[in-house]
Design a protein around this motif. Sequence first.
Motif, mmCIF file in Angstrom:
data_model
loop_
_atom_site.group_PDB
_atom_site.id
_atom_site.type_symbol
_atom_site.label_atom_id
_atom_site.label_comp_id
_atom_site.label_asym_id
_atom_site.label_seq_id
_atom_site.Cartn_x
_atom_site.Cartn_y
_atom_site.Cartn_z
ATOM 1 N N LEU A 54 1.148 -1.380 0.117
ATOM 2 C CA LEU A 54 -0.429 -0.074 -0.169
ATOM 3 C C LEU A 54 0.975 1.445 0.077
ATOM 4 O O LEU A 54 0.451 2.716 -0.676
ATOM 5 N N MET A 55 1.716 1.226 0.295
ATOM 6 C CA MET A 55 2.976 2.309 0.935
ATOM 7 C C MET A 55 3.733 2.505 -0.672
ATOM 8 O O MET A 55 3.811 4.107 -0.717
ATOM 9 N N SER A 56 3.635 1.812 -1.264
ATOM 10 C CA SER A 56 4.436 2.124 -2.212
ATOM 11 C C SER A 56 3.397 2.733 -3.113
ATOM 12 O O SER A 56 4.115 3.352 -4.303
ATOM 13 N N ILE A 57 2.429 2.037 -3.154
ATOM 14 C CA ILE A 57 1.596 2.639 -3.858
ATOM 15 C C ILE A 57 1.549 4.678 -3.662
ATOM 16 O O ILE A 57 0.946 5.319 -4.123
ATOM 17 N N ALA A 58 1.814 4.414 -1.766
ATOM 18 C CA ALA A 58 1.569 5.970 -2.215
ATOM 19 C C ALA A 58 2.808 7.289 -2.256
ATOM 20 O O ALA A 58 2.122 7.886 -2.722
ATOM 21 N N LYS A 60 3.831 6.477 -4.532
ATOM 22 C CA LYS A 60 4.411 6.912 -6.439
ATOM 23 C C LYS A 60 2.729 8.118 -6.394
ATOM 24 O O LYS A 60 2.674 7.977 -7.576
ATOM 25 N N THR A 61 2.354 8.362 -5.699
ATOM 26 C CA THR A 61 1.228 9.474 -5.929
ATOM 27 C C THR A 61 1.098 10.388 -5.417
ATOM 28 O O THR A 61 2.142 10.620 -4.424
ATOM 29 N N LYS A 62 0.219 11.381 -5.388
ATOM 30 C CA LYS A 62 0.539 12.886 -5.086
ATOM 31 C C LYS A 62 0.291 13.186 -3.831
ATOM 32 O O LYS A 62 0.913 13.990 -2.743
ATOM 33 N N PHE A 63 -0.050 12.049 -2.686
ATOM 34 C CA PHE A 63 -0.426 11.950 -1.679
ATOM 35 C C PHE A 63 1.260 12.220 -0.808
ATOM 36 O O PHE A 63 0.612 12.982 0.211
ATOM 37 N N THR A 66 0.938 15.692 -0.333
ATOM 38 C CA THR A 66 0.534 16.152 0.470
ATOM 39 C C THR A 66 0.257 16.189 1.584
ATOM 40 O O THR A 66 -0.191 17.552 2.233
ATOM 41 N N ASN A 95 11.874 12.764 4.527
ATOM 42 C CA ASN A 95 12.097 11.771 5.551
ATOM 43 C C ASN A 95 10.603 11.810 6.517
ATOM 44 O O ASN A 95 11.350 10.814 7.205
ATOM 45 N N ALA A 107 13.111 6.349 5.430
ATOM 46 C CA ALA A 107 13.199 7.171 5.817
ATOM 47 C C ALA A 107 14.341 7.541 6.312
ATOM 48 O O ALA A 107 15.172 8.613 6.035
ATOM 49 N N GLN A 144 3.967 8.117 13.925
ATOM 50 C CA GLN A 144 3.823 7.109 13.359
ATOM 51 C C GLN A 144 2.359 7.086 12.712
ATOM 52 O O GLN A 144 1.848 7.171 13.942
ATOM 53 N N LEU A 145 2.006 7.484 11.802
ATOM 54 C CA LEU A 145 0.439 7.506 11.324
ATOM 55 C C LEU A 145 -0.281 5.970 11.842
ATOM 56 O O LEU A 145 -0.929 5.815 12.650
#
Lengths: 194, 179
Positions: A54-58, A60-63, A66, A95, A107, A144-145
């Motif tokens: 999931l994080m590798s999607i994040a 590569k996007t504008k997330f 943001t 970072n 990180a 960490q979220l």
Amino acid sequence: MLNFIWPIFIICSIIYGILSGNLSQLNNSVFSGAQDALNTTMTLLGSLCLWNGLMSIAEKTKFVETISKIIKPVVQFLFPEMKNNKKITQEISMNMVANILGLGNAATPLGLKAINSMQKENKNKKQLSDSMLTLIVINTASIQLIPTTVIAIRNSLGSSNPTNIIVPVWIATIIAAIVGIIASRIVIKLTKSH
Amino acid sequence: MQLINYLSNVAMPLIIFIILMHGMLERKKVFDLFLEGASEGLKITLKIFPTLVGLFVAISLLKNSGLIDFMVNIISPALKVINFPKEIMPLALLRPISGNASIAIATNIMKSFGVDSNIGLMAATIMGSTETTVYTIAIYTSSVKVTKTRFVLLAALMADIAGIVASVVICRMMSYDFS
């Protein structure tokens, strides 16, 4: 570090176990320990694969952008002397975003990049500059979220609600980070070279 | 407290939702990206497995030989004065030094006291809210070859102590509400 701690732990346990007559428990724990490691890894495996994916999607996007926009005021507050250095500010934000998203493996390289750029601006190369010190303390506070590893462990042990620690973790981390930042500000003031 | 529970439960689905929506709207190959990351996750987990075997055995020996209890009992009068749960102490001591050793000890604590017990919740919250401070400082300072570190360890440990104390207090408040 572990080359020292690990054998000491085992040697001391064996000595204490023999002296206190806990030999049968000592024998059992050798194998139960290895078994626990396997069980934990098995559960971690699923959750960490999922989360990394999931994080590798994040990534590569504008997330990511943001979030770095949201934390920009925080970065500027924490690193006032870097305000005019866009490159370093960018590296610090990346970072911090990686830390927030729990991308531990991304990180650290990003943080090292930031601290190396800071070292170039540093007047006294032998000593940590104010912003380098702040960067390290922030990285040790680990905001960490979603604390995925610990949720996975709770899940593997059959918790009735593995995610209910998320908000407590947020509160504790934020308190830790604030104390860390205050402490580093004090340290910076006290060790200022004249 | 109900709000806290709700937020905790909604956080993960919400983040997954936002990430996937971002991916879809930006027309990325979402599943390919997912597979890329997931196989990396597989590698990472397999890489730490041998470390975990070594450390889980060491922690299991420390616990079952009675050595941990022996040492905790020595300092427990002091812990009682500040009202700190002695069961958490081994984790609090190991957490800044080794990440994998603290995974091992936290798992052990959650298992022996119950994962949803007060102590289990504290162990989990501490794991989630603190870092391997000593290790982090070591790689950062050595990468820039700095010798004067200006008490950065002290500042970072203050943060750890604050995180641990906060975890204990928050989990106590939570469990009052549950019971």
